[in-house]
Design a protein around this motif. Structure first.
Motif, PDB file in Angstrom:
ATOM      1  N   HIS A  96       0.820  -1.215   0.000  1.00 58.23           N
ATOM      2  CA  HIS A  96       0.000   0.000   0.000  1.00 58.23           C
ATOM      3  C   HIS A  96       0.854   1.264   0.000  1.00 58.23           C
ATOM      4  N   GLY A  99       3.846  -0.343  -3.589  1.00 56.48           N
ATOM      5  CA  GLY A  99       3.499  -1.382  -4.542  1.00 56.48           C
ATOM      6  C   GLY A  99       4.326  -2.631  -4.346  1.00 56.48           C
ATOM      7  N   GLY A 115       0.800   2.063 -13.792  1.00 50.76           N
ATOM      8  CA  GLY A 115       0.629   1.903 -12.352  1.00 50.76           C
ATOM      9  C   GLY A 115       1.609   2.688 -11.502  1.00 50.76           C
ATOM     10  N   SER A 179      -3.168  -9.398 -11.301  1.00 46.44           N
ATOM     11  CA  SER A 179      -3.816  -9.491  -9.987  1.00 46.44           C
ATOM     12  C   SER A 179      -3.714  -8.213  -9.175  1.00 46.44           C
ATOM     13  N   ALA A 180      -2.574  -7.529  -9.247  1.00 47.84           N
ATOM     14  CA  ALA A 180      -2.361  -6.350  -8.410  1.00 47.84           C
ATOM     15  C   ALA A 180      -2.671  -5.042  -9.123  1.00 47.84           C
ATOM     16  N   VAL A 181      -2.087  -4.838 -10.298  1.00 55.49           N
ATOM     17  CA  VAL A 181      -2.254  -3.560 -11.004  1.00 55.49           C
ATOM     18  C   VAL A 181      -3.652  -3.429 -11.583  1.00 55.49           C
ATOM     19  N   ASP A 182      -4.125  -4.460 -12.267  1.00 56.40           N
ATOM     20  CA  ASP A 182      -5.417  -4.365 -12.955  1.00 56.40           C
ATOM     21  C   ASP A 182      -6.596  -4.576 -12.006  1.00 56.40           C
ATOM     22  N   GLY A 184      -6.351  -5.147  -8.509  1.00 53.54           N
ATOM     23  CA  GLY A 184      -6.179  -4.700  -7.127  1.00 53.54           C
ATOM     24  C   GLY A 184      -6.698  -5.745  -6.156  1.00 53.54           C
ATOM     25  N   SER A 185      -6.479  -7.006  -6.494  1.00 54.98           N
ATOM     26  CA  SER A 185      -7.024  -8.098  -5.695  1.00 54.98           C
ATOM     27  C   SER A 185      -6.379  -8.164  -4.314  1.00 54.98           C
ATOM     28  N   PRO A 186      -7.176  -8.401  -3.276  1.00 49.27           N
ATOM     29  CA  PRO A 186      -6.612  -8.523  -1.927  1.00 49.27           C
ATOM     30  C   PRO A 186      -5.760  -9.773  -1.751  1.00 49.27           C
ATOM     31  N   ALA A 188      -3.623 -10.740  -4.152  1.00 49.11           N
ATOM     32  CA  ALA A 188      -2.543 -10.644  -5.143  1.00 49.11           C
ATOM     33  C   ALA A 188      -1.226 -11.148  -4.582  1.00 49.11           C
ATOM     34  N   ASN A 256      -8.426  -0.750 -18.916  1.00 52.99           N
ATOM     35  CA  ASN A 256      -6.977  -0.682 -19.125  1.00 52.99           C
ATOM     36  C   ASN A 256      -6.509  -1.346 -20.406  1.00 52.99           C
TER      37      ASN A 256
END
Length: 282
Positions: A96, A99, A115, A179-182, A184-186, A188, A256
């Protein structure tokens, strides 16, 4: 004619209300507001520009130290679990803030995917390299000799090592972008950590399974091991760029995706008789 005392008092009160305390109070209040605004601006700049760099440095330092110490373990599973789980922890703890890139190839891909601000990318890479060098130095002290550097495995060619680094990095960066950039999965952190574990299982005996130019930098400097060092920059960066193309043009969410999507441009509601305008996201 003498003015009654009550009227004098009332006039004095009116004068004080209109010219005295209210003016001074307003000035003091404005000064306090300006000071609070300045403090808030300083806080925001620190959190936006300084904290991410500190997080990347600290994360890279600890990562390189842990990797270098675990590299002495003979079973590949030890290195796989150490590196994979560590990166998962970093994603959870500093994700957070910065990244949790702790990887120059990831930083390049995430920046090109939108990102990360481009101005921050070279700073991220610089502090990652500094953290890697510091971590490798501490590991050398703790172990008694330089350790943790990467090398092409016995019985394998440089070409095989490059190809392996490309494919492993493709999986890792693809997991980061999707998973993270697109999304934003918890969860990831688990996708990214497991990708590293799998990569080390399949590539450790071929190239050492770096997937990370920043991680390979410190141990190479401290140990003076430069044989085929370019492999650990070219392979991960090429793999990251391939993952970026697949993500950005084919599999990213509509907002995106560049092919049949908005390519990171936010459509605005129709204005002035139905005409549509667009603006780029911050």
């Amino acid at each position: 004619m003498r003015v009654p005392r009550k009227v004098e008092c009332e006039n004095l009160l009116i004068t004080e209300l209109h010219y005295g305390p209210r003016d001074f109070g307003s000035t003091e209040s404005q000064t306090q507001e300006d000071e609070m605004t300045r403090r808030e601006t300083r806080f925001e700049k620190y959190e936006e520009y300084v904290m991410p760099l500190v997080a990347e440095f600290v994360g890279m330092l600890i990562f390189t130290f842990m990797h270098s110490m675990a590299a002495q373990s003979v079973p590949v599973i030890a290195s796989a679990i150490n590196d994979g789980f560590f990166v998962a922890i970093m994603v959870i703890t500093i994700g957070h803030i910065s990244g949790a890139h702790v990887n120059a190839a990831v930083t390049i891909a995430v920046t090109l995917a939108g990102g990360l601000r481009p101005i921050m990318a070279p700073l991220y890479i610089l502090v990652q390299l500094a953290g890697s060098l510091a971590g490798a130095g501490l590991a050398a002290v703790a172990h008694g000799s330089p350790t943790g550097f990467f090398a092409v495995g016995a019985g394998h060619t440089v070409g095989q090592a490059v190809l392996t680094e490309i494919m492993m990095s493709l999986l890792l960066v693809f997991a980061v972008l999707q998973s993270a950039v697109d999304l934003g999965s918890p969860i990831a952190a688990f996708a990214i950590g497991f990708a590293i574990v799998i990569d080390i299982f399949i590539g450790a005996r071929v190239s050492g399974a770096s997937m990370n130019p920043s991680l390979s930098f410190g141990p190479a400097i401290v140990g003076g091991q430069w044989a085929d060092y370019w492999v650990y920059w070219v392979g991960p960066i090429v793999g990251a760029l391939i993952a970026l193309v697949i993500h950005k043009f084919l599999l990213a969410s509509r907002k995106n995706r560049c092919l049949l999507g908005n390519c990171g441009v936010t459509p605005m509601k129709p204005q002035d008789g139905g005409e549509t305008s667009q603006q780029s996201p911050m």
